[in-house]
Scaffold this active site. Structure first.
Site, PDB file in Angstrom:
ATOM      1  N   HIS A   1      28.697  41.427  47.855  1.00 10.39           N
ATOM      2  CA  HIS A   1      30.149  41.552  48.025  1.00 10.39           C
ATOM      3  C   HIS A   1      30.643  42.954  47.632  1.00 10.39           C
ATOM      4  CE1 HIS A   1      33.969  39.662  48.814  1.00 10.39           C
ATOM      5  NE2 HIS A   1      34.435  39.945  47.618  1.00 10.39           N
TER       6      HIS A   1
ATOM      7  N   ASP B   1      26.338  38.623  51.468  1.00  8.16           N
ATOM      8  CA  ASP B   1      27.553  38.497  50.656  1.00  8.16           C
ATOM      9  C   ASP B   1      27.763  37.018  50.325  1.00  8.16           C
ATOM     10  OD1 ASP B   1      30.175  38.301  49.725  1.00  8.16           O
ATOM     11  OD2 ASP B   1      30.872  39.962  50.970  1.00  8.16           O
TER      12      ASP B   1
ATOM     13  N   SER C   1      38.245  42.487  49.839  1.00  9.72           N
ATOM     14  CA  SER C   1      38.128  41.120  49.353  1.00  9.72           C
ATOM     15  C   SER C   1      39.464  40.369  49.448  1.00  9.72           C
ATOM     16  CB  SER C   1      37.543  41.170  47.930  1.00  9.72           C
ATOM     17  OG  SER C   1      37.174  39.892  47.496  1.00  9.72           O
TER      18      SER C   1
HETATM   19  C1  MLT Z   1      39.827  35.264  47.931  1.00 10.76           C
HETATM   20  O1  MLT Z   1      40.171  34.377  47.157  1.00 10.76           O
HETATM   21  O2  MLT Z   1      40.617  35.981  48.536  1.00 10.76           O
HETATM   22  C2  MLT Z   1      38.356  35.417  48.108  1.00 10.76           C
HETATM   23  O3  MLT Z   1      37.690  34.413  47.453  1.00 10.76           O
HETATM   24  C3  MLT Z   1      37.873  36.733  47.696  1.00 10.76           C
HETATM   25  C4  MLT Z   1      38.133  36.960  46.241  1.00 10.76           C
HETATM   26  O4  MLT Z   1      37.282  36.615  45.409  1.00 10.76           O
HETATM   27  O5  MLT Z   1      39.171  37.470  45.920  1.00 10.76           O
END
Ligand code: MLT
Length: 204
Positions: A183, A152, A102
């Site tokens: 996700h 996702d 992520s």
């Molecule tokens: C991010 O901000 O990198 C993406 O939205 C994934 C997350 O939720 O961290």
């Protein structure tokens, strides 16, 4: 940066750079490193940014919208940290494979998007496109595994496809595994990442 370094099998030349998701820390991906390569050294870093107390690797303006200036600054900071850590711990800087989930996958993607030969390969678990409208460095021969979710909500399939296409256009060898657990990480995804890793590091 706050990090854990573990030297494991002395004969294994690889180091896994572990990059957690939003709200995680440097311990989160240690079990995944074991599943991918038990013998590789591990450098697991905690993101330097806090969002309401949750560690991240760069700031965002809101969900899915990155603060580009901070992303560029933090990507450079992580690249410099990698050089320093390699000197301090004596690991081979040219044999670093990132494993990011992520937000951690997004900073790993950003390393690839901004710097040539910065990683020997990358496992990007539920990544987004880190930046648009920039010329990417030559990634010829860089193997990249993408674990994605057909459903996702944070990284929709079109975004995964866009990321795959842009990495391939830059010369990377990309393999995508699709799961259907949103996700979340799945066991099957990690098993596939582990098989990909064996193939690219040991030719198996
Ligand atoms: C991010 O901000 O990198 C993406 O939205 C994934 C997350 O939720 O961290």
């Amino acid at each position: 940066m706050k990090a854990i370094f573990e030297k494991r099998d002395e004969t294994n030349p690889y180091t896994l750079l572990l990059l957690h998701g939003t709200g995680g820390n440097e311990r989160d991906l240690l079990p995944i490193a074991d599943m991918i390569d038990k013998g590789a050294s591990v450098l697991s870093v905690r993101g330097n940014v806090l969002e309401n107390g949750m560690p991240r690797f760069f700031k965002r303006l809101r969900e899915g919208v990155f603060d580009e200036e901070d992303l560029i600054f933090r990507t450079d900071e992580l690249k410099n940290y990698l050089h320093e850590a390699a000197e301090e711990h004596g690991f081979d800087r040219d044999k670093v494979i990132a494993v990011g989930y992520s937000n951690g996958a997004n900073i790993a993607g950003s390393l690839l998007y901004h710097y040539n030969n910065v990683l020997n390969g990358a496992v990007l678990l539920h990544p987004m496109v880190p930046r648009r409208g920039i010329e990417l460095p030559d990634m010829s021969g860089t193997p990249v595994f993408i674990g994605a979710g057909k459903n996702d909500p944070i990284c929709p399939p079109q975004e995964t496809e866009e990321l795959e296409a842009s990495l391939m256009e830059a010369g990377a060898a990309v393999e995508v595994f699709w799961a259907d657990q949103g996700h979340q990480l799945t066991r099957e995804e990690i098993d596939n990442a582990a098989s990909w890793y064996k193939k690219v590091t040991k030719g198996e």
